[in-house]
Enzyme design. Structure first.
Site, mmCIF file in Angstrom:
data_model
loop_
_atom_site.group_PDB
_atom_site.id
_atom_site.type_symbol
_atom_site.label_atom_id
_atom_site.label_comp_id
_atom_site.label_asym_id
_atom_site.label_seq_id
_atom_site.Cartn_x
_atom_site.Cartn_y
_atom_site.Cartn_z
ATOM 1 C CD GLU A 45 -3.012 -0.866 0.485
ATOM 2 O OE1 GLU A 45 -2.919 -0.099 -0.680
ATOM 3 O OE2 GLU A 45 -3.691 -1.683 0.214
ATOM 4 C CE1 TYR A 128 -7.008 2.116 0.387
ATOM 5 C CE2 TYR A 128 -4.745 2.738 0.133
ATOM 6 C CZ TYR A 128 -6.279 1.920 -0.155
ATOM 7 O OH TYR A 128 -5.576 0.714 -1.262
ATOM 8 C CG ASP A 146 -9.042 4.271 -4.213
ATOM 9 O OD1 ASP A 146 -10.032 3.869 -5.005
ATOM 10 O OD2 ASP A 146 -8.010 3.283 -5.401
#
Length: 298
Positions: A45, A128, A146
């Protein structure tokens, strides 16, 4: 079942589509999770922030081959971390990831935490990323939002070509689509992002391939244009970002990761911009300057 009856068909369509059409990406494979666990999801990520998937994959594989867990990364030097980050861009992410590894080692016994508040307390972790790790690594039920998610919801649910600027309402919108069952909720989160990345993109909407075509409010309204309020990314060529990248690239390839200051980007066409780039890198902790030399941080 999802939180509202109107969202049930959307969730069902997304789940069926994702199970048939999802890209085979490393961090989605069972063997990846078995090898690297939640830490592997967190690293992926970090790398995927503002960077295309095809660029991330080889860097991710090399990174985890060198540092497969937070304890091994925490033992690295910042210079080693920046060298390994190479040309992924936005190199501050590398230092934040390094600091997160140190925090996991020192505060969590080397085990990546599960709950969202603990993840948010790690350096460099935003809303996120914290939710993505909790959902995709541990299977917990949270909305994960997102840019792609926001665009799909704007079109399919709200009938707008582009989403509004990010807000806390985005999490409520995503939560309304999630089934109660955590495993299905994780699939809906992933499927919504995947749809926005591959079918319902910012440049075009391929309705012929979209599982939500018959449910889409934007399509039903005959695709109104609306106002595009997306933030435009500045041109890279000739920018300060390009100059910063050039300085770091020179030091990554230099012996000992150090060079005389005057030798770094000596032929850059704008000396003022070059100096500004160096000053900003020093301020960001990405460079050290001493005795007329520049070096990657020790």
């Amino acid at each position: 079942m999802p939180d509202s009856p109107a969202s049930a068909p959307i969730a069902s369509a997304l789940i069926a589509w994702f199970r048939e059409h999802a890209r085979d990406l490393p961090w989605r494979r069972a063997e990846y999770l078995a090898a690297y666990g939640a830490w592997g999801v967190l690293v992926s990520e970090f790398m995927l922030q503002q960077t295309p998937v095809n660029r991330v994959i080889p860097h991710l594989e090399a990174w985890l081959a060198r540092w497969p867990d937070p304890i091994s990364l925490a033992a690295a030097t910042p210079a080693e971390v920046l060298q390994q980050w190479a040309n992924l861009g936005y190199p501050r992410r590398a230092l934040w990831l390094h600091r997160a590894a140190i925090a996991v080692r020192d505060e969590h016994g080397g085990v990546t935490p599960r709950d969202v508040p603990a993840l948010l307390a790690l350096p460099g972790i935003g809303d996120y990323t914290a939710r993505a790790v909790s959902v995709f690594a541990f299977g917990d039920r949270h909305p994960v939002v997102d840019t792609n998610t926001r665009r799909v919801i704007a079109r399919a649910v709200h009938g707008r070509a582009q989403p509004d600027p990010p807000s806390r309402r985005d999490l409520d919108d995503m939560l309304a689509l999630l089934p109660d069952e955590a495993e299905d909720a994780a699939v809906v989160n992933a499927a919504t992002m995947e749809l926005g990345a591959t079918v319902c993109t910012a440049r075009s909407a391929d309705c012929a391939r979209c599982p939500l075509a018959e449910l889409c409010a934007w399509r039903a309204a005959d695709f109104p244009d609306g106002e595009d309020r997306r933030r435009r990314q500045a041109k890279y060529e000739g920018s300060d970002r390009q100059a910063r990248g050039g300085v770091l690239r020179a030091l990554r390839h230099a012996e000992g990761h150090r060079l005389p200051a005057d030798a770094v980007l000596a032929d850059w066409p704008d000396p003022v911009q070059r100096d500004r780039a160096i000053d900003s890198l020093v301020a960001d902790g990405l460079l050290e300057a001493t005795d007329g030399e520049l070096m990657l941080p020790r």
